[in-house]
Design a protein around this motif. Structure first.
Motif, PDB file in Angstrom:
ATOM      1  N   SER A  33      -3.948 -16.075  -8.501  1.00 12.01           N
ATOM      2  CA  SER A  33      -4.622 -16.938  -9.471  1.00 12.01           C
ATOM      3  C   SER A  33      -5.523 -16.084 -10.342  1.00 12.01           C
ATOM      4  N   VAL A  50      -5.465 -23.351  -8.085  1.00 10.73           N
ATOM      5  CA  VAL A  50      -4.491 -22.761  -7.162  1.00 10.73           C
ATOM      6  C   VAL A  50      -5.177 -22.391  -5.843  1.00 10.73           C
ATOM      7  N   MET A  57       0.004 -27.245  -7.640  1.00 13.31           N
ATOM      8  CA  MET A  57      -0.388 -25.921  -8.122  1.00 13.31           C
ATOM      9  C   MET A  57       0.555 -24.859  -7.561  1.00 13.31           C
TER      10      MET A  57
ATOM     11  N   TRP B 207       5.010 -26.769 -12.449  1.00 10.35           N
ATOM     12  CA  TRP B 207       3.551 -26.731 -12.379  1.00 10.35           C
ATOM     13  C   TRP B 207       2.982 -28.135 -12.589  1.00 10.35           C
TER      14      TRP B 207
END
Lengths: 489, 494
Positions: A33, A50, A57, B207
């Motif tokens: 991340s 994340v 995520m 995502w």
């Protein structure tokens, strides 16, 4: 290396040690991340969506972390795996938001390598030994539970959650606490040279899981225990000593060593059982389906190799080639900071021998007294070079240089300014020196006679007297020459 | 007055762009339809204000002469597996009830950017696990379709994208998002007489989509015709650096590329899909499909996909294995439900929270997944299943030597009644038998209506294409659509 044996009731025992070192990768962002990987910070201030494992995520690998692992692998002459993969290690804990740690079990990024260690790095005659490295893999760190914030609840700080770690796994090649200590020191030195980990064990950027077993010399391997998260070299050596003795006592009194995880308590200097093999988690490792395999191409590997600095062993040999003593070369290269400081000094035109002697005696002596590290030195290489330059060109003598250095430490003034202001310039005025010599000879006629009748040692006395009379400012070489001229007739 | 409920994506987009009507009018009309269709239970959350807001923005843009997006003025339904900023996102589970994301999934964000508006969050099988939309914590979704036998039996809209299929078939929205892990777009599309395409794995970013099985999950559009699917897929797809498995490729102009002339295309008919005891209606529809594609100029060839029979078992190892790990994050620590019995510790909290928060099917799959990954079983199950997966992919690779597309039924039967299969998970899983192979191989696959069963229920034809060749899949779908004469609609009983 040394034959380390522990004497038990049933004879001698040999200790077998392997280390799993967790080293935090130096990087701005976390492994998967963009959150900051910096140490500290308000709890939960370095946490991305994340890192907190919010729904939906996904991890995205930070290439810099992989690059640092590859560079580290190259620095220990390890096999670099062009194809590696991340796996999930599944377990539940409140400091592990995803419910799994992303790690590398089946296909680590770095394979077999080795590190050469010496028991006493400052002794050029100390024997060396190669310690095998089985693998280096990259994985996420977990967060931290805080138990002191609330009477009944624990709080979670996710700042470290997702920070990149390298796990560096050695072969069980070490046979004494000293060897393990030398290995950890050398490993830390290499990491710092490479710049892949700051090696700061106090802040937890580097910690070791210590596998220890005992056996009769040459016999089959015994059952090992793993002491977790030891965070200093001294503690690790103590933990090994304690654990080896505990195992020997246990076996000799008819017991059996159980494979288990233990904790070292530095206050009591003992290890304690944490959990046994039966309680061990089933981590259900499997390839992380959120991530593609890591494939490294030639250009990437080339860049990694080219960016590697000169490593301690190579540097030491080069320094010896520059005419430094083996001892000086070893001490200068043991820590990256020292070597870099020294090279900075050379970059300012200082002679290697003069520079290394001054650094190791004068500067280290002064820092020692001040209780400061090289990083915190009040005098930087440029300032030191100015001082040493004044000695080299004969402006001041070595003894005056010591005075000047002390004034520099106190006032922060530059060497040339101090010499100028306080009139400490060395004189080459032969007339003045000759005049002082004449006075000294007149006052010490008996010693002149003794000298001339063969007591050579008295030459130093005359040098000293002359220098004293000149208040230390005379060029010692000139004094020598002039004295010889009048004494050796 | 224009009946917006009968308009598709293209018609609304073009009407708004041409000034025939305002986007706000469309949004208002469809908001009303959504509000009046509670009996279907297709929506978990209705967001009329979101639909209006997006429509108003499109109208303003048009008035200002600004260029309009691919989906400008089209109100859609959003499967409640997509995280939507400021709007509750539950994956139809109790454990996420009340969870309001602070972020927007990439796919939904792409759609809003293209000018679409959100009518609401659509019901689904809990965590997308199910084939009938009977595992939702928020209740079953009812299909708008009924059998022609005069019975009023409530039918399954398929799953897991059952809210999407039901809402589109009931003309509450012209299109909706779906996600497909092992058939979750195609099977509900088939059950409700609509179209839906699962693109190549990696076309749409994952995502912000609540994960079920990461290596299989793929978002895609569901709509009433092929063109609408093409338009919406263009708006959804695209490389996303936030998803490591996202494909870094430009998005083709699928709508512009639509062409139902299939001359030169070879259509493979996999013999392994012709199961013993295949449903007569399904077999007849499949034969019709073959004839239509021939009529469109394609050559039809027999092919073999020899490992087909292992696909379903492999899928029901891999998908639960990944799910067991993906769902570990729902632990009561940071968000969602927390059940903390008095005096309990961390382990008790996990157990209580997850027992209360996950439905029976989700718990079953977590247990299966945990089992197949356990020490001592991993090689026998997970490793073996991965090998099967590789063989399935190889089957397709070899088939492409002799064909360009594959035609098969989408599901082995028409929609079944709610409750008919809930006591037999294996019978339920068998519904995915034709859908799962393309998922395991990551290939684009589409379902289009192929006709009606004797009971008057829709049946779906599935077209599977080569990786990245969505265009050919859509074109074959269009060729079928043009020839099938499928105009049947669910009667409006709700």
């Amino acid at each position: 290396m040394s034959e380390y044996r522990i004497q038990g009731n049933t004879g001698e025992w040999e200790v077998v040690i392997g280390l799993e070192v967790h080293a935090q990768v130096t990087s701005n962002a976390k492994l998967f991340s963009g959150a900051s990987a910096a140490y500290g910070g308000e709890p939960n201030s370095h946490v991305s969506l994340v890192d907190a494992a919010m729904p939906g995520m996904l991890p995205v690998p930070n290439r810099e972390c992989l690059r640092q692992a590859v560079r580290t692998g190259m620095a220990i002459n390890a096999q670099i795996n062009r194809w590696s993969r991340f796996d999930r290690k599944n377990y539940f804990y409140a400091d592990l938001p995803q419910g799994y740690q992303i790690s590398q079990l089946y296909h680590p990024i770095v394979g077999e390598g080795e590190i050469e260690v010496t028991l006493n790095e400052k002794d050029p005659d100390s024997p060396t030994k190669k310690i095998g490295i089985e693998r280096i893999h990259v994985e996420q760190d977990a967060g931290k539970l805080m138990h002191d914030q609330h009477p009944t609840m624990s709080f979670v700080d996710l700042n470290r959650s997702g920070v990149a770690l390298m796990e560096i796994v050695s072969r069980p090649d070490m046979r004494s606490p000293q060897e393990a200590g030398a290995y950890l020191k050398k490993l830390r030195s290499i990491l710092r040279y490479v710049g892949s980990c700051d090696g700061n064990m106090e802040q937890g950027s580097m910690r070791a899981d210590v596998n220890v077993s005992v056996r009769k010399p040459g016999g089959p391997l015994g059952t090992r225990t793993e002491t977790k998260n030891v965070n200093s070299i001294r503690f690790m050596m103590q933990a090994i000593e304690y654990e080896a003795q505990r195992q020997i006592d246990l076996i000799e009194s008819g017991g059996e060593v159980v494979q288990e995880t233990r904790l070292f308590d530095p206050n009591k200097m003992e290890t304690r059982s944490m959990r046994s093999k039966e309680d061990a988690h089933d981590y259900r490792y499997f390839p992380d389906p959120d991530l593609l395999p890591v494939e490294l191409d030639d250009a990437f590997l080339e860049e990694c190799r080219e960016s590697l600095p000169e490593l301690p062993d190579a540097k030491r040999k080069r320094y010896e080639g520059m005419g430094l003593s083996a001892y000086n070369a070893a001490v200068l290269t043991a820590e990256a900071e020292t070597a870099f400081w020294f090279e900075d000094l050379l970059g300012h035109g200082v002679d290697p021998k003069q520079g290394s002697n001054w650094l190791l005696s004068e500067l280290f002596g002064a820092l020692n007294k001040l209780g400061k590290s090289l990083d915190e030195s009040p005098v930087n290489p440029a300032q030191a070079a100015e001082l040493l330059g004044l000695v080299a060109d004969g402006t001041i003598s070595g003894s005056i240089a010591k005075q000047v250095f002390e004034i520099m430490l106190e006032t922060g003034q530059g060497a040339a300014a101090i010499v100028e202001e306080r009139g400490l310039k060395q004189t080459n005025d032969t007339g003045a020196i000759e005049a002082e010599i004449a006075k000294i000879m007149a006052a010490n006629e008996d010693k002149v006679v003794e000298y001339r009748s063969g007591k050579d040692k008295l030459f130093g006395f005359f040098v000293g007297q002359t220098m004293k009379a000149m208040q230390g400012k005379a060029n010692p070489q000139v004094i020598n020459e002039l004295l010889k001229k009048v004494l050796d007739v | 007055m224009t009946d917006f409920s009968r308009m598709g994506v293209a018609a609304i987009r073009d009407g708004v762009a041409n000034g025939e009507f305002k986007a706000v009018e469309v949004a208002e009309a469809l908001n009303a339809r959504v509000a009046n269709a509670k009996a279907l239970n297709a929506f978990i959350v209705e967001t009329p204000e979101k639909a209006l807001e997006a429509a108003a923005a499109v109208d303003a843009d048009r008035a200002a002469g600004k260029p309009l997006g691919k989906m400008a003025g089209v109100p859609i339904g959003m499967k409640d597996l997509f995280c939507t900023e400021g709007v509750q996102t539950t994956a139809a589970s109790h454990i996420l009830e009340g969870f309001v994301p602070t972020y927007e999934s990439t796919v939904s964000a792409n759609l809003w950017k293209a000018g679409a508006g959100m009518l609401g969050k659509l019901n689904l099988d809990q965590f997308a696990m199910g084939s009938s939309n009977e595992t939702s914590y928020f209740g079953n979704v009812i299909s708008p379709w009924r059998r022609n036998d005069g019975s009023n039996a409530a039918l399954a809209p398929g799953g897991s994208s059952g809210g999407s299929s039901s809402a589109i078939a009931a003309r509450l929205c012209p299109a909706a998002t779906g996600t497909d892990t092992g058939g979750s777009i195609r099977q509900p599309a088939a059950f409700t007489g609509i179209s839906g395409i699962k693109p190549t794995y990696g076309r749409c970013s994952r995502w912000g989509i609540v994960a079920f099985a990461s290596s299989l999950d793929q978002a895609g559009p569901m709509a009433r015709d092929v063109r609408d699917c093409a338009i919406m897929l263009e708006a959804m797809a695209g490389f996303d650096p936030k998803d490591s498995t996202s494909l870094d490729l430009p998005v083709p102009e699928w709508e512009a590329g639509l062409n139902s002339d299939l001359k030169g295309k070879r259509i493979g008919i996999p013999r392994e899909y012709r199961l013993d005891g295949i449903d007569e209606d399904i077999a007849a529809m499949w034969d019709n499909g073959i004839a239509w594609l021939k009529d469109a100029g394609a050559e039809v060839v027999d092919i073999s996909l020899p490992h087909t029979k292992y696909a379903l078992p492999a899928y029901y190892i891999i998908a639960p294995a990944e799910a067991s790990s993906n769902l570990a994050r729902y632990d009561g620590v940071r968000f969602g439900l927390r059940d903390l019995p008095d005096g309990s510790g961390l382990q008790d909290m996990y157990a209580a929270t997850r027992a209360a928060g996950f439905g029976a099917e989700v718990r079953r799959r977590i247990m299966i997944g945990t089992y197949v990954l356990s020490a001592g079983f991993y090689d026998a199950y997970y490793t073996q299943a991965q090998k099967v997966r590789a063989l399935i992919a190889r089957d397709f690779e070899q088939a492409w030597a002799s064909c360009d597309l594959i035609l098969a039924p989408t599901a082995p039967s028409a929609a079944f009644g709610l409750g008919e299969k809930t006591s037999d998970p294996l019978a339920m899983y068998l519904n995915d038998v034709f859908a799962v192979p393309a998922s395991l191989a990551g290939l684009p696959a589409m379902s289009v209506p192929g006709g009606l069963s004797k009971d008057g229920l829709p049946l779906g034809l599935q077209i599977i294409g080569k990786a990245l060749d969505e265009q050919s899949v859509l074109n074959a779908g269009l060729a079928i659509e043009e020839r099938s004469g499928f105009t049947a609609e669910a009667g409006e009983w709700w």
